[in-house]
Every structure is written in structure tokens, then in C-alpha cells.
Design a protein around this motif. Sequence first.
Motif, PDB file in Angstrom:
ATOM      1  N   LYS A 101       9.139  62.113  14.624  1.00  0.00           N
ATOM      2  CA  LYS A 101       9.191  61.658  13.321  1.00  0.00           C
ATOM      3  C   LYS A 101       8.710  62.662  12.443  1.00  0.00           C
ATOM      4  O   LYS A 101       7.698  63.310  12.858  1.00  0.00           O
ATOM      5  CB  LYS A 101       8.319  60.374  13.325  1.00  0.00           C
ATOM      6  N   GLU A 103       6.818  62.326   9.788  1.00  0.00           N
ATOM      7  CA  GLU A 103       5.283  62.155   9.539  1.00  0.00           C
ATOM      8  C   GLU A 103       4.262  62.768  10.601  1.00  0.00           C
ATOM      9  O   GLU A 103       3.179  63.024  10.389  1.00  0.00           O
ATOM     10  CB  GLU A 103       4.872  60.645   9.388  1.00  0.00           C
ATOM     11  N   GLY A 140       2.964  66.032   9.169  1.00  0.00           N
ATOM     12  CA  GLY A 140       1.683  66.125   8.247  1.00  0.00           C
ATOM     13  C   GLY A 140       0.622  65.748   8.917  1.00  0.00           C
ATOM     14  O   GLY A 140      -0.419  66.466   8.765  1.00  0.00           O
ATOM     15  N   GLN A 141       0.730  64.848   9.879  1.00  0.00           N
ATOM     16  CA  GLN A 141      -0.481  64.738  10.757  1.00  0.00           C
ATOM     17  C   GLN A 141      -1.090  66.043  11.622  1.00  0.00           C
ATOM     18  O   GLN A 141      -2.073  66.717  11.611  1.00  0.00           O
ATOM     19  CB  GLN A 141      -0.350  63.823  11.942  1.00  0.00           C
ATOM     20  N   ALA A 167      11.502  68.730   7.658  1.00  0.00           N
ATOM     21  CA  ALA A 167      10.220  68.426   7.889  1.00  0.00           C
ATOM     22  C   ALA A 167       9.357  69.535   7.594  1.00  0.00           C
ATOM     23  O   ALA A 167       8.324  69.593   6.942  1.00  0.00           O
ATOM     24  CB  ALA A 167       9.801  67.473   9.032  1.00  0.00           C
TER      25      ALA A 167
END
Length: 338
Positions: free
Chosen positions: A256, A258, A261-262, A299
Motif C-alpha cells: 500500500k 502509505e 510514508g511510514q 509511491a
Amino acid sequence: MTKKEFSATDFTELIQTVKQDILKTRLRVQQNANSELINLYFRIGKIISQNAKYGNKFIKEFSVSLKVDFPDAAGFSERNLSRMKKFYEEYRGLSILPPPVAKLPWTHNCILLDKINDLSVRLWYAEKCFEDSWSKVVLDHQIDLKLYERQAAAQKLTNFENNLPAVQSELARDIIKDPYIFELENIKEKAVEADIENAMTEKIKTVLLELGKGFSFVGSQYKISTPQNDYYIDMLFYHLELRCYVVVELKAVDFKPEFIGQLGFYVKAVDKTLRKQWDNPSIGLLLCKTKDKISVEWALETTNAPIGVSSYEVCTKLPQELLEKLPTEEEINKLVNN
């Protein structure tokens, strides 16, 4: 005139210097002896190639003659002479034998000949084998796991080129594989992240083999704190050649966006709290069950944290012979400390 007195420290340093010299010399002698043997087999292979014809029994008679003249020497069986013939025919188009090939033991070269037809791929494995000091069991296993293909497939799934200095970027790309194959026992098909992570921690020596040369294990669920929050990194490594921390996040689900970002946050956190002035920028490695390559590429363009993304597979059994040859975590850390 008084005799010079040596302190215990001076004597210890002298002994250590001589010991290191002896060990290095022994290694050079061993390597040179091996190179001489490989080149001998190449020359014998040339003679066999020029004289062995279908049905003329040249190899059989040649083997018998050599065994009579050299009864204490191994390596002159019909099968091994046939391998020498193939060895010569595979490399005769080159002006000299490639150095990694000449330095590898004969058994390693036989594995490469038997399992790999493409010359460039065979030379890649020979170089890796020499650089990482693979045993024949490890070499055979890495070929079976298609290490070359997995490293080649991973090259486009990082943003290292845009976010790291050129030298570090090239080295960092070399540590990425797609997929990673972690060989862990007693893992269920639908294992959650914690199960896989715990199994990886327990079997860290097999994980280090898959990650590759240079990785040193720092810890799992490694805590990074701010004044008000605690964060836990799945697995943290230090890479001895890259001279940087490698932050590994494990996701037992599909990729995913996101997740980037983590992981980027964790990479920055390690840089802020652990990185010393002599360390290079930390990098992140995201391991997911599966991934959509286009989503990964998009991403990665959203962050300036150096990150690589790969899928992973879990196998439940590692050959016992290979396990016995792997160092323990204690042995690895002792070597690093030395």
C-alpha cells in the motif's frame, strides 16, 4: 650498551603482526595452488577436446593411463575428464580464464558448469562466490533460489539513485532482491507479521544469508522515542560495506502506498537518533507479501527517503547441510566486534 627490553604489549603486537602475515601468506599460497590446478584442468580439457571423438574411447583410455601413472592423485576419472573437456570448451573463447573462475575450487566450477549455461550469469555467480566466500553448498542453494534473477528484477524498485550519493546508490542497489526468500520453519501459510518477524529473529543466521554479505543484526522491534511517543521498527540492521543503518519493515499484506510514508519516517528517525557523523544516510527496505510495480514506482517518487521495495516468500525448510555451515548470531557479532 644495554639490550632493548620489550614490554608485554610490544610482544603481543609483534606476535599478532606475524600471525596475520602467516595467515595471509597461507591464503595466497592456497589460492595460487588452486589457480594452478584450475589452469591445469583447462589445459587437459583442451587436449581432450581436440582428441575425443564420438566412439573412439579416448577419454576412457586417457583416464586409465593417468590413473596408472598417478595412482595417488584424485580427479582423473572419466566423469571428471569429461568435465575438464566441457570446462575448456566453455571458456576457450576468452583470452584468459576469468580471475574468479581461476580462483574458485574445482567443485564450485563444476556446479557452475552443470547448472548455468549463460556465460555472463555464470561469471556473476563466480564473482559473488569468490567475494562472499560461499561454500559449494551455499553456491548450489543460491543458484536453485535464482539469486541472479531476483537481484536483476529488483533494480527498478528503489529510489536510491535519486536520494543517495552515486557510490552508495550503486552498492545499495546490489543488496536488493525481488522476491526475498526467507527459509523459516513452522510458519503457517497465513502467518501474521509478528509470527514471521519472530521466526526471522529466531533464525537470524538464515535471514542474514538471504540478505547478503555485510548485514549485521541490530535488533527487532527496535524502539525509537520522541518526548511524547515510542515507535518500534520491525528489524534494524547495520550494513558494514554501505556503512549505514538499514531499516526493514515487514508487511504480511499487499503493498500500500502509505507504507512508504511510514518507512520514510522510520528512516529519518534512525538518522536523527542513531546515525553518527561517519555513517552514511540510512536506507529503508519494505518487504510486502505482493506488490503492484506501478504503484511502487509512483509511491517512491513521493519521498526523498532512500527506500527499496520487494516482495518476499517464506519457505519452511532449509537443507541441514547448509544450516550447519552457517555462522550463529553470536559468531557473526563476535566477528563484527573484532
